[in-house]
Each structure stands twice: as structure tokens, then as C-alpha cells.
Design an enzyme around this catalytic site. Structure first.
Site: not given
Length: 434
Positions: A199, A201-202, A253, A270-271, A322-324, A374, A397
Site C-alpha cells: 500500500h 501511501r504507507e 493507496r 493486498n486483496r 504495513h502501517s498503521y 477485521y 502494522e
């Protein structure tokens, strides 16, 4: 290509460093010159669902509107961070008030945080030639060209231990590389694979790991990490998206692929893994930030990374960075189901969590991905566990818990790296005893 506003306007910005006001005005002018998307007027709200009905309402809201959840609705009592477009503020405020879901402004000026990251970048910039990874400035974030320069430098500086191999070409034609850190000696050493920036933007993910591998190569305290394990590191997966965050949209993203039947760009990488693809926590709407793509592994970087991982044959540990939110998550993510290796995964995760806490007292949460976060499918760690047979597969994360979100200040890069390094040291130690 180095981001346009820096190359065109750095000298003007330096000249404008007379007062804070003039300096910020210069940065804004630089952004405008490069058609950088402005987040002026955007806020981040923190909603606080109290019941499962509230959680389900927020989930449905996310799938039916173009809401950018910075942290997803999961369970009652767990905050939900939402990026608020100024044009949608009134409608969303009315909606949340009607549903009696408490909320408050958590970040009141998103654009200011973006400009602050760029201000630090300009202040720290120097023209010194990068002859060693010790010359690299780990206190600021670096764009694609600079990360590539670091990768080339570390391979030239340590030719006996570090090699770089191209494993893919992105949708927009950029090469994707893996760095191999091999210490020699025992051929049965554990193999650890780390990726970052799926992702885009991380930014903290890549920034902290560059610091970590610098420490492994130059700090005698961490010499054992290279001696005891072989490391594979992909510094940038979503390269096209990362370039986008520097040139056009800091909070982009997804990937940058375009489908023939959609006006919207990109897939949530990541999907997109071929593991319970499209089962949960993703969207079939190409305009959604959670769009899982038209098919599993539709994205070149995911397809070729998967093939490369399988080609290695033996990987003992995999960490996707990842973050966050400060989580250590293990499979499964697609559903609230534990794996046969649950006890081992949980035990090692707890030890990493404790190692992180011992550095600065930063608290991470360790647990099953679908429970702690989730349910979301098509993810790296579910795929590496099921398809690549990596028992110790994790999603990490990094900082923080929402004060800055994806716009973590650069002064937190090294502390975040120090914490993650402590976790990796424990992770390596655990693998050597299995």
C-alpha cells in the site's frame, strides 16, 4: 523520474526559508506547479461504534460510498478513522448523528501534515554523492529514485553479501527488485522474507526497513542477524503507486493499473493474492480503495512476486510490512479461523510484541488477523501460509495508532525502525531454534 516539484522548485524553496509563512507558501506553490492533489480542508474523523449494529452500518457505508477508511470498522469500542472530503462533511455528519454514532475530529488539517513531511524533506536535502549507505539520510522519507539509489549502493558496498535481482515489471513499466542478504556459511540457515509498500501511501514501511538493513550491515551489534539467517527484502512492491504519492496524490493507496471497463484506476494489491480471493473485506467496485481486481493476481507485481516466492522453495518466515495501527497479525485474515500452527504463531508474535515494547514502551497488539483487525481476503500472509507453506507468516502494522496515521512525521522513522529491528531480532532467534 524524480518528483517534479522538487527538481523544478527546490532552489526557490531554499531561498524562501526566511520565515515559516513564506516557506510554507513556497511549498504550496511547488505542489501547485506539479499538479499535486491538495488535501486542503480535509479532516480525519474518529468514529466510535458502540454496538455491532454501529459497526455493520459503518461497514455498509464504506461499501456504498466513496469513503476512505484509514482504520476499518471492526468491533464495538474500537475507533474508526475516516478521511473526510470537505464536500461530504455535512452529509456524513448528518448521517452519523442520525445513527447516533459518536465521532470527533482527530486530525483537523491533513494538508498541513503533508506539507510538513515535504518541508522536512527540503530542509534535510543535500547534494552529497551517495558513496555508502552511511551517507543516506534515514531521518526523512525518500522517493522512488532515492530508494533505488540506496539499493544500488548497498549492493556495490557489500558485493559479497548483498545482491539485487529483478523479479517483475510493474504495470507502468518499472522494474521491481528483491535484495538478497546472504551471510554465507550454514546452508540450512533460516530464510526470512520481508516486503513493504504494497500500500503505497504507507511510507514508513520502506523508510524503517532501509534503516534496519543499514544497521544489519554496519552495526556490529546486529552482525549475528546476517550470520544466522538469509534475508530477502522487497523494498517497494507497489512502485507505480509510490511514484504517484510523490508526484500527484500523497494518499494514493492502490496500484495504477486500468481496466478496459472502468474509469477508475488501480487495485488494492493486498486483496489481489490468490488466497480466498474476494471472499471478505474487499470490493468488486473498481472505484473502491478495497477493489480486489478483476481476477486473482491480476496485478503484475503480485503475480510475479508470488512466482518468485514459490521458486525459492524454502522460506521459514515471512513478514509483510504495513502501517498503521501497531498490530502483529497472523493467519487467517479472511475469516475467524485459526491455523494448525496457531499456538506457534501466537507465541512468536507475543515475543515480537514484547521486544517492541522494550525499546520505547510502544504497545502493539498481537493476534489473529480476522479477529484483531477485521476479515479481509486475498492477502499476503494468508497466501504465504497456505500456498507457500510458511508457518510463521505475519502482517506487521507499524506506528502509529492514528495521531498522524499514514502521515507519520519523519522524526519517527528511526524509532519505528529500532522497534521493528528488535522484533526481527527476536523473530530470527525463534527461527534458529525451530
Amino acid at each position: 523520474m524524480r518528483y517534479e516539484w522538487e527538481s523544478m522548485n527546490r532552489s526557490r524553496c531554499r531561498m524562501a526559508m526566511v520565515t515559516t509563512g513564506i516557506f510554507y507558501a513556497c511549498i504550496i506553490a511547488c505542489f501547485v506547479a506539479a499538479d499535486q492533489r491538495s488535501y486542503d480542508g480535509y479532516e480525519v474523523w474518529r468514529a466510535e461504534p458502540r454496538t455491532m449494529k454501529d459497526v455493520e452500518f459503518l461497514k455498509d457505508l464504506g461499501f456504498t460510498t466513496e469513503i476512505d477508511y484509514w482504520s476499518e470498522p471492526t468491533t464495538p469500542g474500537k475507533p474508526v478513522d475516516i478521511l473526510i472530503h470537505p464536500d461530504k462533511e455535512r452529509t456524513l455528519r448528518s448521517t452519523l448523528e442520525t445513527e447516533r454514532i459518536p465521532f470527533h475530529t482527530y486530525i483537523d488539517n491533513v494538508q498541513q501534515l503533508i506539507l510538513e513531511q515535504m518541508r522536512r524533506k527540503i530542509e534535510a536535502k543535500n547534494s552529497r554523492e551517495l558513496r555508502s549507505i552511511l551517507d543516506f539520510d534515514y531521518r526523512v522519507y525518500h522517493d522512488y529514485d532515492e530508494v533505488m539509489e540506496w539499493m544500488n549502493t548497498i549492493t556495490m558496498e557489500f558485493p559479497n553479501n548483498v545482491t539485487m535481482e529483478q523479479i517483475a515489471v510493474t504495470y507502468e513499466g518499472r522494474p521491481m527488485y528483491v535484495l538478497k542478504f546472504l551471510g554465507g556459511g550454514d546452508v540450512d540457515k533460516p530464510v526470512i522474507f520481508i516486503d513493504s509498500l504494497i500500500h503505497c501511501r504507507e511510507w514508513i514501511t520502506t523508510a524503517s526497513l532501509l534503516y534496519i538493513f543499514k544497521e544489519m550491515m554496519t552495526n556490529p551489534l546486529y552482525k549475528h542477524m546476517l550470520e544466522d539467517a538469509n534475508w530477502y527484502f522487497v523494498p517497494m512492491i507497489n512502485i507505480d503507486g509510490y511514484v504517484e504519492t510523490w508526484t500527484n496524490d500523497r494518499l494514493w493507496r492502490k496500484t495504477k493499473s486500468t481496466g478496459s471497463s472502468s474509469l477508475c484506476t488501480g487495485v488494492d494489491a493486498n486483496r489481489n493474492w490468490d488466497s480466498y480471493w474476494s471472499v471478505s473485506g474487499s470490493s468488486n467496485d473498481p472505484c473502491s480503495n478495497l477493489y480486489h481486481g478483476p481476477t486473482p493476481e491480476s496485478e503484475p507485481v503480485i503475480r510475479h512476486l508470488a512466482r518468485y516466492v514459490l521458486s525459492l522453495g524454502k522460506i521459514d518466515g515471512y513478514l509483510s510490512t504495513h502501517s498503521y495501527s501497531q498490530y502483529i497479525l497472523y493467519p487467517y485474515n479472511y475469516a475467524n479461523i485459526t491455523t494448525p500452527d496457531y499456538e506457534l504463531q501466537d507465541s512468536v508474535g507475543e515475543k515480537m510484541k514484547n521486544a517492541i515494547y522494550a525499546v520505547y514502551g510502544t504497545e502493539y497488539t498481537n493476534g489473529l488477523g480476522a479477529t484483531v483487525l477485521y476479515e479481509f481476503s486475498g492477502t499476503t500472509s494468508d497466501w504465504t501460509y497456505d500456498k507457500a507453506g510458511v508457518k510463521l507468516s505475519y502482517t506487521i502494522e507499524l506506528r502509529d495508532t492514528g495521531e498522524y496515521g499514514f502521515l507519520l512525521p519523519p522524526e519517527q522513522i528511526i524509532p519505528t525502525g529500532e522497534e521493528y529491528l528488535a522484533a526481527l531480532e527476536v523473530f530470527k532467534n525463534e527461527l534458529t531454534t525451530l
